[in-house]
Design a protein around this motif. Structure first.
Motif, mmCIF file in Angstrom:
data_model
loop_
_atom_site.group_PDB
_atom_site.id
_atom_site.type_symbol
_atom_site.label_atom_id
_atom_site.label_comp_id
_atom_site.label_asym_id
_atom_site.label_seq_id
_atom_site.Cartn_x
_atom_site.Cartn_y
_atom_site.Cartn_z
ATOM 1 N N LYS A 155 160.269 -24.088 -42.970
ATOM 2 C CA LYS A 155 158.722 -23.982 -43.383
ATOM 3 C C LYS A 155 157.896 -23.597 -43.001
ATOM 4 C CE LYS A 155 155.812 -27.482 -40.131
ATOM 5 N NZ LYS A 155 155.809 -27.785 -38.512
ATOM 6 N N ALA A 156 157.621 -22.307 -42.279
ATOM 7 C CA ALA A 156 156.497 -20.987 -43.288
ATOM 8 C C ALA A 156 156.465 -20.916 -44.094
ATOM 9 C CB ALA A 156 156.504 -20.254 -41.858
ATOM 10 N N GLN A 157 157.367 -20.459 -44.889
ATOM 11 C CA GLN A 157 157.593 -19.730 -46.059
ATOM 12 C C GLN A 157 157.280 -20.586 -47.245
ATOM 13 O OE1 GLN A 157 161.785 -18.701 -46.999
ATOM 14 N NE2 GLN A 157 161.235 -16.847 -46.109
ATOM 15 N N ASP A 158 157.362 -22.153 -47.088
ATOM 16 C CA ASP A 158 156.854 -22.649 -47.983
ATOM 17 C C ASP A 158 155.293 -23.067 -47.835
ATOM 18 O OD1 ASP A 158 159.624 -23.519 -49.214
ATOM 19 O OD2 ASP A 158 160.097 -25.543 -46.746
ATOM 20 N N HIS A 213 154.521 -22.028 -31.493
ATOM 21 C CA HIS A 213 153.027 -21.641 -31.906
ATOM 22 C C HIS A 213 152.080 -21.508 -32.334
ATOM 23 C CE1 HIS A 213 149.209 -21.926 -28.680
ATOM 24 N NE2 HIS A 213 149.237 -20.680 -29.552
ATOM 25 N N GLN A 214 152.713 -20.419 -33.167
ATOM 26 C CA GLN A 214 151.151 -18.925 -33.621
ATOM 27 C C GLN A 214 151.666 -20.296 -34.665
ATOM 28 O OE1 GLN A 214 150.098 -16.872 -33.356
ATOM 29 N NE2 GLN A 214 151.308 -15.614 -31.666
ATOM 30 N N LEU A 215 152.554 -21.182 -36.148
ATOM 31 C CA LEU A 215 152.421 -21.431 -36.973
ATOM 32 C C LEU A 215 151.606 -22.525 -36.679
ATOM 33 C CD1 LEU A 215 154.031 -21.765 -39.887
ATOM 34 C CD2 LEU A 215 155.536 -22.994 -39.233
ATOM 35 N N GLU A 216 151.039 -23.770 -35.736
ATOM 36 C CA GLU A 216 150.510 -24.432 -35.614
ATOM 37 C C GLU A 216 148.764 -23.775 -35.485
ATOM 38 O OE1 GLU A 216 151.821 -26.376 -31.385
ATOM 39 O OE2 GLU A 216 153.691 -27.251 -32.832
ATOM 40 N N VAL A 230 167.159 -24.055 -35.787
ATOM 41 C CA VAL A 230 166.309 -24.071 -36.222
ATOM 42 C C VAL A 230 165.479 -23.273 -36.049
ATOM 43 C CG1 VAL A 230 164.509 -24.609 -34.009
ATOM 44 C CG2 VAL A 230 166.742 -25.950 -34.104
ATOM 45 N N ALA A 231 166.021 -21.796 -35.729
ATOM 46 C CA ALA A 231 164.823 -20.497 -36.767
ATOM 47 C C ALA A 231 164.992 -20.292 -38.169
ATOM 48 C CB ALA A 231 165.877 -19.249 -35.828
ATOM 49 N N GLY A 270 147.900 -21.942 -36.798
ATOM 50 C CA GLY A 270 147.484 -21.179 -38.693
ATOM 51 C C GLY A 270 148.033 -19.781 -39.061
ATOM 52 N N HIS A 271 148.547 -18.743 -37.898
ATOM 53 C CA HIS A 271 148.627 -17.796 -38.177
ATOM 54 C C HIS A 271 150.339 -17.154 -37.978
ATOM 55 C CE1 HIS A 271 145.689 -17.614 -34.426
ATOM 56 N NE2 HIS A 271 145.789 -17.075 -35.465
ATOM 57 N N THR A 272 150.136 -17.478 -39.679
ATOM 58 C CA THR A 272 151.350 -18.323 -40.067
ATOM 59 C C THR A 272 152.752 -16.531 -40.172
ATOM 60 O OG1 THR A 272 150.309 -19.567 -42.619
ATOM 61 C CG2 THR A 272 152.622 -18.100 -42.786
ATOM 62 N N THR A 273 151.452 -15.241 -40.441
ATOM 63 C CA THR A 273 152.233 -14.175 -40.347
ATOM 64 C C THR A 273 152.697 -14.140 -39.133
ATOM 65 O OG1 THR A 273 150.555 -13.514 -42.057
ATOM 66 C CG2 THR A 273 152.028 -11.816 -41.528
ATOM 67 N N ASP A 274 152.148 -14.166 -38.366
ATOM 68 C CA ASP A 274 152.763 -13.152 -37.065
ATOM 69 C C ASP A 274 154.565 -14.943 -36.812
ATOM 70 O OD1 ASP A 274 151.064 -11.804 -36.562
ATOM 71 O OD2 ASP A 274 149.177 -12.974 -35.605
ATOM 72 N N ALA A 275 153.821 -15.637 -37.174
ATOM 73 C CA ALA A 275 155.445 -16.637 -37.146
ATOM 74 C C ALA A 275 156.486 -16.844 -37.816
ATOM 75 C CB ALA A 275 154.528 -18.410 -37.535
ATOM 76 N N LEU A 276 155.914 -16.055 -39.471
ATOM 77 C CA LEU A 276 157.041 -15.089 -39.745
ATOM 78 C C LEU A 276 158.013 -14.182 -39.031
ATOM 79 C CD1 LEU A 276 155.782 -15.444 -43.059
ATOM 80 C CD2 LEU A 276 157.717 -16.373 -42.566
ATOM 81 N N ARG A 277 156.910 -13.476 -38.527
ATOM 82 C CA ARG A 277 157.651 -12.585 -37.466
ATOM 83 C C ARG A 277 158.397 -13.083 -36.362
ATOM 84 N NH1 ARG A 277 153.464 -10.578 -36.381
ATOM 85 N NH2 ARG A 277 152.915 -8.180 -37.890
#
Length: 558
Positions: free
Chosen positions: A119-122, A86-89, A112-113, A91-98
């Protein structure tokens, strides 16, 4: 930059995990497990997993602790994956990585993780690359570009009243819209009267190409090319593109085939290929054909609805027996232990006499048996679900005797005895459920010998129906009632039939048995049929065999 960020996030996740387990070291394993149960009940999945893991490490041989840890590992990691997605969708990439890193700390084997983390790193790498290199080239790798699209700035509606050559009218519209207009040298303009009021630039261009028997296509984001509307010109100037569509809700091969067939019947000029191993469809065609295919796939590739059906099987059996009376002796036997003849025995007294015993019966029994079975079946729309509760009983199906040997061989097959349910649901848009149902209740009641083989006797109640129910509506499928009454008289004939004295010379036995079985169904919608407000709207696809969409936005791929 993003590598330093990942190291910081990884260190932070480890610190939080260690801090959560440090306070548990002073507790006993049982106390840790109880702490985990409290945390799970309150919704704290991370705290519950940490407590279960600490209890399992403190007492590795306790299966209960290990089972709780393994069970919650997947659930807790999945929760962080969902939050990260949800964070990645958003646009909060940093929170998604965490979140993805936290999920991997809990369950290192979560594929899946790892996929979402990659995907987030890319995405982080792409952002860094876009600030350093042009959009078409990133670190030496060429990227194919999409077909050109005409980009128009937001503007007021257009009003024109002109009678000019079609080429001059195209140029006039281009000046108003701020786009360049290129004319094909082979195109012969015609004199056209263009009188439009309150139309957009795209609508004005469409009206003009209809009046002048021409067509236009975008060459760049602000340039169009105008040519005569002939099949030869369209084929020579038509720009095609390729796109791969991944279907998210394909459960079987027929689902992919249905979508592919629909696309082929509508987009007759496009090339369409299905890739079953990837649940994907590859399409090569014009920009309008690709856009129409995207709209169709969005409407057809929808999550299938699901239904949960409660099946209630209620059986009430009552056996009432009354036995009253006196049973007098009904037999007399004479025997002798001597080996003499009957004539000699008659002159002696070596006789023994035996008479049946008398008995008095005063008995009343009333027994009631209640059986309740409540299996629950969850099924996808249009997919058959089967539930079997009971046992399998062997039964002989045939005997084979060989011509060369004297022995014989008997073949057996197994039959399912108990509660057998088969249903195929159809979930409608108004949340009604149509059930094609087969429900069977069976039990072994005895055996019978056939050709020296003991065969089981199966009692069966079965119903086959197709019914339509509202969500939560209770349907009684069948109510089977068996009544059996038995009367038995045992005693002396004649005296045992006198109304006033029959209980002194006979035993009256009366038995009454009632057996009732009720089937009930209650459907519950687990996932409803998804509907898009745009699904019921018509889409203009142009005239003839050429797919030409009428765009409602500011971009028009031609």
């Amino acid at each position: 930059m993003h590598f330093r960020l990942l190291r910081k996030l990884t260190g932070l996740a480890l610190v939080l995990l260690v801090a959560g387990t440090a306070s548990l070291f002073a507790m006993s394993p049982k106390r840790m497990y109880q702490q985990g149960e409290k945390a799970e009940a309150s919704g704290d999945l991370d705290g519950a997993f940490t407590a279960y893991a600490a209890a399992s490490r403190a007492q590795p041989n306790e299966i209960q602790y290990q089972q709780a840890m393994v069970r919650l590992r997947f659930i807790a990691a999945e929760a962080h994956v969902h939050v990260g997605e949800h964070q990645l969708e958003s646009g909060h990439t940093t929170d998604a990585l965490r979140e993805f890193l936290h999920a991997l700390d809990i369950d290192p084997g979560s594929a899946v993780a790892r996929q979402d983390l990659q995907k987030a790193q890319d995405l982080v790498k792409d952002k860094d690359a876009q600030t350093k290199v042009p959009l078409t080239v990133a670190k030496g790798k060429e990227r194919p570009a999409a077909p050109p699209q005409l980009e128009l700035k937001p503007q007021e509606q257009l009003t024109m009243q002109m009678v000019e050559q079609s080429t001059a009218l195209y140029q006039a519209i281009g000046k108003v819209a701020g786009i360049n207009v290129m004319i094909d040298p082979d195109y012969h303009p015609t004199r056209v009267a263009l009188d439009v009021k309150g139309v957009t630039v795209l609508e004005a261009l469409h009206i003009l190409d209809e009046l002048s028997n021409s067509f236009w296509k975008p060459v760049t984001r602000n340039t169009i090319f105008v040519a005569a509307n002939t099949p030869l010109k369209r084929r020579s100037l038509q720009v095609e593109a390729m796109q791969i569509f991944y279907l998210s809700n394909v459960a079987q091969q027929s689902d992919l085939n249905d979508v592919q067939t629909a696309l082929r019947n509508i987009l007759t000029g496009a090339k369409i290929y299905a890739v079953p191993s990837q649940n994907a469809i590859v399409l090569k065609g014009t920009a309008d054909e690709i856009l129409l295919a995207k709209t169709m796939i969005r409407a057809l590739d929808r999550t299938r609805p699901e239904v949960l059906v409660d099946v209630y099987v209620l059986q009430v059996k009552r056996d009432k027996e009354r036995k009253l009376g006196i049973s007098p002796p009904t037999s007399l036997s004479v025997s002798s232990s001597s080996s003499s003849t009957l004539n000699d025995i008659s002159k002696t007294s070596s006789y023994s006499y035996s008479m049946g015993n008398a008995a008095a019966d005063l008995l009343l029994s009333d027994s009631t048996t209640r059986t309740l079975q409540n299996p629950r079946i969850r099924a996808l729309d249009g997919q058959k679900a089967t539930l079997k509760i009971g046992q399998r009983i062997p039964t002989a199906t045939g005997t084979y005797t060989s011509g060369t040997t004297s022995g014989s061989t008997t073949s057996f097959q197994y039959i399912d005895v108990g509660v057998n349910v088969e249903l195929t649901p159809t979930i409608h848009e108004n949340r009604d459920v149509t059930l094609k149902l087969s429900l069977e209740i069976s039990a072994k009641t005895g055996t019978v010998t056939i050709s020296s083989v003991d065969e089981p006797i199966i009692a069966q109640q079965k119903v086959d129906q197709v019914i339509r129910l509202r969500e939560g509506e209770v349907s009684i499928l069948a109510g089977l009632v068996d009544k059996e009454m038995t009367g038995t008289v045992s005693g002396w004939p004649g005296l045992g039939e006198i109304p006033a004295a029959k209980y002194l010379f006979s035993t009256q036995d009366h038995e009454k048995m009632d057996n009732e079985i009720v089937f009930m169904l209650v459907p519950h919608i687990v996932r409803a049929l998804e509907s898009d407000p745009l699904d019921g709207q018509s889409i203009g696809t142009g005239s003839g065999d050429v797919i030409e969409l009428q765009m409602g936005g500011t971009q028009a791929p031609k």
